[in-house]
Design an enzyme around this catalytic site. Sequence first.
Site, PDB file in Angstrom:
ATOM      1  N   LEU A   7       0.862  -1.351  -0.206  1.00  0.00           N
ATOM      2  CA  LEU A   7       0.106  -0.022   0.099  1.00  0.00           C
ATOM      3  C   LEU A   7       0.827   1.277   0.030  1.00  0.00           C
ATOM      4  O   LEU A   7       1.830   1.467   1.018  1.00  0.00           O
ATOM      5  CB  LEU A   7      -0.983  -0.012   1.107  1.00  0.00           C
ATOM      6  CG  LEU A   7      -1.798  -1.352   1.299  1.00  0.00           C
ATOM      7  CD1 LEU A   7      -2.827  -0.998   2.938  1.00  0.00           C
ATOM      8  CD2 LEU A   7      -2.608  -1.541   0.199  1.00  0.00           C
ATOM      9  N   ALA A   9      -0.159   4.507  -1.519  1.00  0.00           N
ATOM     10  CA  ALA A   9      -1.283   5.498  -2.178  1.00  0.00           C
ATOM     11  C   ALA A   9      -1.141   6.603  -1.530  1.00  0.00           C
ATOM     12  O   ALA A   9      -1.463   7.793  -1.804  1.00  0.00           O
ATOM     13  CB  ALA A   9      -2.550   4.915  -2.364  1.00  0.00           C
ATOM     14  N   LYS A  21       5.241  10.187   0.828  1.00  0.00           N
ATOM     15  CA  LYS A  21       5.915   9.742   2.195  1.00  0.00           C
ATOM     16  C   LYS A  21       6.801   8.487   1.733  1.00  0.00           C
ATOM     17  O   LYS A  21       7.915   8.554   2.096  1.00  0.00           O
ATOM     18  CB  LYS A  21       4.787   9.268   2.897  1.00  0.00           C
ATOM     19  CG  LYS A  21       5.558   8.668   4.190  1.00  0.00           C
ATOM     20  CD  LYS A  21       4.581   8.353   5.448  1.00  0.00           C
ATOM     21  CE  LYS A  21       3.722   7.229   4.969  1.00  0.00           C
ATOM     22  NZ  LYS A  21       2.773   6.841   6.286  1.00  0.00           N
ATOM     23  N   GLN A  73      -4.981   3.751  -7.050  1.00  0.00           N
ATOM     24  CA  GLN A  73      -6.329   3.948  -6.049  1.00  0.00           C
ATOM     25  C   GLN A  73      -6.741   5.222  -6.289  1.00  0.00           C
ATOM     26  O   GLN A  73      -6.076   6.202  -5.549  1.00  0.00           O
ATOM     27  CB  GLN A  73      -6.022   3.339  -4.686  1.00  0.00           C
ATOM     28  CG  GLN A  73      -7.118   3.514  -3.648  1.00  0.00           C
ATOM     29  CD  GLN A  73      -6.857   3.350  -2.247  1.00  0.00           C
ATOM     30  OE1 GLN A  73      -5.324   3.323  -1.801  1.00  0.00           O
ATOM     31  NE2 GLN A  73      -7.638   3.034  -1.637  1.00  0.00           N
ATOM     32  N   ASP A 103       5.432   1.903   4.149  1.00  0.00           N
ATOM     33  CA  ASP A 103       6.472   2.931   4.984  1.00  0.00           C
ATOM     34  C   ASP A 103       7.008   2.077   6.050  1.00  0.00           C
ATOM     35  O   ASP A 103       6.984   2.504   7.116  1.00  0.00           O
ATOM     36  CB  ASP A 103       5.739   3.785   5.466  1.00  0.00           C
ATOM     37  CG  ASP A 103       4.423   3.550   6.513  1.00  0.00           C
ATOM     38  OD1 ASP A 103       4.075   2.122   6.433  1.00  0.00           O
ATOM     39  OD2 ASP A 103       3.545   4.453   6.734  1.00  0.00           O
ATOM     40  N   ASN A 223       5.557   7.808   9.799  1.00  0.00           N
ATOM     41  CA  ASN A 223       4.580   8.851   9.790  1.00  0.00           C
ATOM     42  C   ASN A 223       5.139  10.333   9.474  1.00  0.00           C
ATOM     43  O   ASN A 223       4.489  10.986   9.286  1.00  0.00           O
ATOM     44  CB  ASN A 223       3.708   8.719  10.768  1.00  0.00           C
ATOM     45  CG  ASN A 223       2.718   7.418  10.566  1.00  0.00           C
ATOM     46  OD1 ASN A 223       2.199   7.127   9.394  1.00  0.00           O
ATOM     47  ND2 ASN A 223       2.617   6.608  11.462  1.00  0.00           N
ATOM     48  N   LYS A 346      40.242  16.417 -11.069  1.00  0.00           N
ATOM     49  CA  LYS A 346      38.896  15.858 -11.884  1.00  0.00           C
ATOM     50  C   LYS A 346      39.332  15.233 -13.327  1.00  0.00           C
ATOM     51  O   LYS A 346      40.058  15.725 -14.129  1.00  0.00           O
ATOM     52  CB  LYS A 346      37.934  17.183 -12.226  1.00  0.00           C
ATOM     53  CG  LYS A 346      36.665  16.905 -12.750  1.00  0.00           C
ATOM     54  CD  LYS A 346      36.269  17.928 -13.958  1.00  0.00           C
ATOM     55  CE  LYS A 346      36.819  17.408 -15.290  1.00  0.00           C
ATOM     56  NZ  LYS A 346      36.523  18.245 -16.365  1.00  0.00           N
ATOM     57  N   HIS A 358      49.995  21.248  -2.924  1.00  0.00           N
ATOM     58  CA  HIS A 358      49.269  22.411  -2.472  1.00  0.00           C
ATOM     59  C   HIS A 358      48.451  23.266  -3.690  1.00  0.00           C
ATOM     60  O   HIS A 358      49.031  23.379  -4.577  1.00  0.00           O
ATOM     61  CB  HIS A 358      50.294  23.593  -1.889  1.00  0.00           C
ATOM     62  CG  HIS A 358      51.467  22.929  -1.179  1.00  0.00           C
ATOM     63  ND1 HIS A 358      51.517  22.554   0.080  1.00  0.00           N
ATOM     64  CD2 HIS A 358      52.804  22.826  -1.662  1.00  0.00           C
ATOM     65  CE1 HIS A 358      52.687  22.132   0.252  1.00  0.00           C
ATOM     66  NE2 HIS A 358      53.503  22.214  -0.717  1.00  0.00           N
ATOM     67  N   ALA A 375      52.935  24.343  -6.166  1.00  0.00           N
ATOM     68  CA  ALA A 375      51.724  24.946  -5.379  1.00  0.00           C
ATOM     69  C   ALA A 375      51.320  26.147  -6.400  1.00  0.00           C
ATOM     70  O   ALA A 375      51.909  26.794  -6.974  1.00  0.00           O
ATOM     71  CB  ALA A 375      52.362  25.702  -4.221  1.00  0.00           C
TER      72      ALA A 375
END
Length: 449
Positions: A7, A9, A21, A73, A103, A223, A346, A358, A375
């Site tokens: 359930l 819904a 939720k 539903q 839940d 809840n 990256k 650094h 650095a």
Amino acid sequence: MLTVAILAAGKGTRMTSLLPKVLHKLSGKTLLQRVINSCNELKPDKIFIIVGHKSKEVEESVLKNKNIHFIVQNPQKGTGHAIQVLSQEVKKHEGNLMVLNGDVPLIKAETLRDLINFHDSKTADVSLITSRKKNPHGYGRVFTKNNLIERIVEEKDCNKDERSNLLTNAGIYCFSWKRLSKIINTLKSNNKQKEIYLTDTISLLKNSYSFEVEDNGELQGINNRVQLSECEETIQTLIKRKHMLGGVTFINPASCTISEESIIGLDVIIEANTHIRGNSRISNNCRIGPNSFIKDAIINENCEIINSTIFDSKIMDHVKIGPYSHIRPNCEISSKSKIGNFVEIKNSQLDQEVKVNHLSYIGDSKVGKYTNIGAGTITANFDGAKKYQTNIGKNSSIGANTVLIAPINLGDSVTTGAGSVITEDSKNNSLAIARSKQINIENWKKNKS
């Protein structure tokens, strides 16, 4: 045969959220997905998910599986109404129907399996998981005699005496579908909430059994965000306990979070305020933290990560990173390299024993072994429209405050002068200097106007 109905819904008003939720997350997984995962271990013939509020979002969140089906539903008139809607889809089903809420994220497959076995052993019409709670506020009360359920009263409909009963309804049912299908559409909304309650089936079925289990936290429904936090703490306690029993040291476990998918080797030390997420793999004898965040990273043996962030990258053995380093996705840092203070890397590959100690940015680059990055070095990889590659050979020395304008290739054993802006390729064993000549003007007087 086993069919499962989850359930999902409801809106979850008490969550005070724009999100349904069941889509709130615990340790990286939605509440609903956790329930589905436990149900999948039972190998049911079908899992029906009853959706309503923001049904499209809920459906899109679920990991697709051929035995998962969605039923809308609309409107939502209660738990009994949800199964009435379901009954239009499973008219010819033979076997058991398990019903539970979306839940209850901590529910274990073992508990669900025990419920089914109990139900079959009693040849019951319905078996319901119950538990005794010290504080039963918010739960329907279950009234039994000789383990048979006489009635269930939702808390909102309880009188004073009924509220004193500590045996509560966990909201997890196992029905004989043959018997349930005969009475499900007779349910009415004769209550204060004007909803159709699934609990009303108890009085209409003859053999209704209470399957009482110890309340160890797995039956906790969500809840509100307080309960969400409590469940998160429960999950994290279990995860960290497992790792500690498996050879991992946590200096301050309460301040750390670990994903269930992460694998951590022997004699790893996790310092305070460290968070390891996703499919991370940390090998033996590493020290992680304090104040570090690692997600989807592979870290080999004998590494030290201090006050740093690593995303979706591979760190080889004996590497030291930090403090205050940021390793972004698609990096590979090879053995015995050192990434120091305020360094960002990256989409780059650093060969063994590279030092970036650094204040540097290395992006879209390949750096040969034994090279030292001074650095303040910057690989200028973006021209405003496209990103370009920087290649630096082995045994090179990049002077402090060098800017390398990509695309650019520096050979082996190249040295750049401090403060240079390098725009052209340099061959092996060369010195590259590109900076303005210093001019000293004597007797200079500063203009004060």
